[in-house]
Design a protein around this motif. Structure first.
Motif, PDB file in Angstrom:
ATOM      1  N   ILE A 126     -37.257 -21.009   7.363  1.00 15.25           N
ATOM      2  CA  ILE A 126     -37.623 -19.721   7.945  1.00 15.25           C
ATOM      3  C   ILE A 126     -38.431 -18.938   6.923  1.00 15.25           C
ATOM      4  O   ILE A 126     -38.122 -18.933   5.738  1.00 15.25           O
ATOM      5  CB  ILE A 126     -36.357 -18.949   8.392  1.00 15.25           C
ATOM      6  N   SER A 127     -39.479 -18.295   7.386  1.00 13.33           N
ATOM      7  CA  SER A 127     -40.391 -17.585   6.491  1.00 13.33           C
ATOM      8  C   SER A 127     -39.772 -16.274   6.006  1.00 13.33           C
ATOM      9  O   SER A 127     -38.708 -15.863   6.435  1.00 13.33           O
ATOM     10  CB  SER A 127     -41.704 -17.306   7.206  1.00 13.33           C
ATOM     11  N   TRP A 128     -40.512 -15.611   5.108  1.00 17.60           N
ATOM     12  CA  TRP A 128     -40.016 -14.408   4.464  1.00 17.60           C
ATOM     13  C   TRP A 128     -39.416 -13.408   5.435  1.00 17.60           C
ATOM     14  O   TRP A 128     -38.327 -12.880   5.222  1.00 17.60           O
ATOM     15  CB  TRP A 128     -41.157 -13.695   3.739  1.00 17.60           C
ATOM     16  N   ARG A 129     -40.174 -13.092   6.486  1.00 13.44           N
ATOM     17  CA  ARG A 129     -39.737 -12.053   7.420  1.00 13.44           C
ATOM     18  C   ARG A 129     -39.099 -12.635   8.672  1.00 13.44           C
ATOM     19  O   ARG A 129     -38.810 -11.897   9.611  1.00 13.44           O
ATOM     20  CB  ARG A 129     -40.919 -11.169   7.810  1.00 13.44           C
ATOM     21  N   TYR A 143     -38.744 -14.953  -0.425  1.00 14.30           N
ATOM     22  CA  TYR A 143     -38.575 -16.400  -0.452  1.00 14.30           C
ATOM     23  C   TYR A 143     -38.516 -16.982   0.955  1.00 14.30           C
ATOM     24  O   TYR A 143     -37.853 -16.437   1.833  1.00 14.30           O
ATOM     25  CB  TYR A 143     -37.284 -16.775  -1.179  1.00 14.30           C
ATOM     26  N   THR A 144     -39.194 -18.086   1.138  1.00 13.64           N
ATOM     27  CA  THR A 144     -38.920 -18.934   2.288  1.00 13.64           C
ATOM     28  C   THR A 144     -37.545 -19.562   2.070  1.00 13.64           C
ATOM     29  O   THR A 144     -37.238 -20.020   0.969  1.00 13.64           O
ATOM     30  CB  THR A 144     -39.971 -20.040   2.418  1.00 13.64           C
ATOM     31  N   MET A 145     -36.734 -19.571   3.106  1.00  9.88           N
ATOM     32  CA  MET A 145     -35.400 -20.154   3.002  1.00  9.88           C
ATOM     33  C   MET A 145     -35.318 -21.403   3.858  1.00  9.88           C
ATOM     34  O   MET A 145     -35.872 -21.443   4.973  1.00  9.88           O
ATOM     35  CB  MET A 145     -34.337 -19.149   3.444  1.00  9.88           C
ATOM     36  N   GLY A 146     -34.655 -22.404   3.334  1.00 10.68           N
ATOM     37  CA  GLY A 146     -34.551 -23.649   4.064  1.00 10.68           C
ATOM     38  C   GLY A 146     -33.160 -24.245   3.998  1.00 10.68           C
ATOM     39  O   GLY A 146     -32.349 -23.883   3.136  1.00 10.68           O
ATOM     40  N   TRP A 147     -32.905 -25.138   4.927  1.00  7.57           N
ATOM     41  CA  TRP A 147     -31.691 -25.953   4.926  1.00  7.57           C
ATOM     42  C   TRP A 147     -32.106 -27.420   4.854  1.00  7.57           C
ATOM     43  O   TRP A 147     -33.018 -27.852   5.578  1.00  7.57           O
ATOM     44  CB  TRP A 147     -30.857 -25.723   6.171  1.00  7.57           C
ATOM     45  N   ALA A 204     -42.692 -19.492  -1.849  1.00  6.65           N
ATOM     46  CA  ALA A 204     -43.911 -19.919  -1.157  1.00  6.65           C
ATOM     47  C   ALA A 204     -43.979 -19.203   0.183  1.00  6.65           C
ATOM     48  O   ALA A 204     -42.953 -18.766   0.707  1.00  6.65           O
ATOM     49  CB  ALA A 204     -43.895 -21.428  -0.940  1.00  6.65           C
ATOM     50  N   VAL A 205     -45.184 -19.136   0.730  1.00  4.66           N
ATOM     51  CA  VAL A 205     -45.364 -18.498   2.030  1.00  4.66           C
ATOM     52  C   VAL A 205     -44.544 -19.242   3.085  1.00  4.66           C
ATOM     53  O   VAL A 205     -43.916 -18.632   3.950  1.00  4.66           O
ATOM     54  CB  VAL A 205     -46.851 -18.459   2.425  1.00  4.66           C
ATOM     55  N   PHE A 206     -44.560 -20.574   2.981  1.00  2.00           N
ATOM     56  CA  PHE A 206     -43.736 -21.394   3.858  1.00  2.00           C
ATOM     57  C   PHE A 206     -43.621 -22.764   3.244  1.00  2.00           C
ATOM     58  O   PHE A 206     -44.549 -23.220   2.565  1.00  2.00           O
ATOM     59  CB  PHE A 206     -44.324 -21.483   5.265  1.00  2.00           C
ATOM     60  N   ALA A 207     -42.500 -23.428   3.454  1.00  5.79           N
ATOM     61  CA  ALA A 207     -42.285 -24.727   2.835  1.00  5.79           C
ATOM     62  C   ALA A 207     -41.299 -25.551   3.639  1.00  5.79           C
ATOM     63  O   ALA A 207     -40.291 -25.010   4.140  1.00  5.79           O
ATOM     64  CB  ALA A 207     -41.765 -24.556   1.404  1.00  5.79           C
ATOM     65  N   GLU A 260     -40.934 -28.268  -2.930  1.00  2.00           N
ATOM     66  CA  GLU A 260     -41.485 -26.917  -2.946  1.00  2.00           C
ATOM     67  C   GLU A 260     -40.407 -25.857  -3.163  1.00  2.00           C
ATOM     68  O   GLU A 260     -40.725 -24.683  -3.341  1.00  2.00           O
ATOM     69  CB  GLU A 260     -42.198 -26.631  -1.625  1.00  2.00           C
ATOM     70  N   TYR A 261     -39.158 -26.277  -3.130  1.00  2.00           N
ATOM     71  CA  TYR A 261     -38.064 -25.332  -3.246  1.00  2.00           C
ATOM     72  C   TYR A 261     -37.617 -25.189  -4.697  1.00  2.00           C
ATOM     73  O   TYR A 261     -37.455 -26.176  -5.411  1.00  2.00           O
ATOM     74  CB  TYR A 261     -36.898 -25.739  -2.342  1.00  2.00           C
TER      75      TYR A 261
END
Length: 123
Positions: A51-54, A32-36, A101-104, A109-110
Motif C-alpha cells: 500500500i502506498s504512502w497515502r 513509507y510504502t508498506m508491504g506484507w 519508495a513511492v511504491f514497491a 526495495e524494502y
C-alpha cells in the motif's frame, strides 16, 4: 529508522479469517510504502500486498486477490492485512515491511522488516 512489530497470527481452519496488524515506530511512517510478505517452509520470500504512502494505491499477489485486503492508518502508525477465505497454502510466516519508495513490490526495495508472525491454516 523504523521498527515494525507484527501481531495477529495463529492457527485457523480453511475458510476462516485472520487480521494481521503491524505497529510501526520511528519517524515519517506516512512516507513509507508498506508491504506484507510471507515465507513458507522450503519456499522463497513471497510478495503478498503493498500500500502506498497515502493508501491510494494497493497491489496484491494473484493468489490472494479478492481474499486479502491491506489498509493503513497513518494517524496510528499501523498497517493491517485482512485475510479472508484462508487456504492451507496460505500457511507461512508473514512479515510486515517498509520501503522508502513511492511504491514497491519487490523485497529488495524494502528497508525495514518486522520479526514475522506465523499463520497456519489447517484443512
Amino acid at each position: 529508522q523504523v521498527q515494525l512489530v507484527e501481531s495477529g497470527g495463529g492457527l485457523v481452519q480453511a475458510g476462516d479469517s485472520l487480521r494481521l496488524s503491524c505497529a510501526a515506530s520511528g519517524r515519517a511512517f506516512n512516507r513509507y510504502t508498506m508491504g506484507w510478505f510471507r515465507q513458507a517452509p522450503g519456499r522463497q520470500h513471497e510478495f503478498v500486498a503493498a500500500i502506498s504512502w497515502r493508501g491510494m494505491r494497493t497491489e496484491y499477489e494473484d493468489s490472494v486477490k479478492g481474499r486479502f485486503s491491506i489498509a493503513r492508518d497513518n494517524a496510528k502508525n499501523t498497517v493491517s492485512l485482512q485475510m479472508d477465505s484462508l487456504k492451507p497454502e496460505d500457511t507461512a510466516v508473514y512479515y510486515c515491511a517498509a520501503a522508502a519508495a513511492v511504491f514497491a513490490t519487490h523485497s529488495g526495495e524494502y528497508n525495514y522488516w518486522g520479526q514475522g508472525t506465523q499463520v497456519t491454516v489447517s484443512s
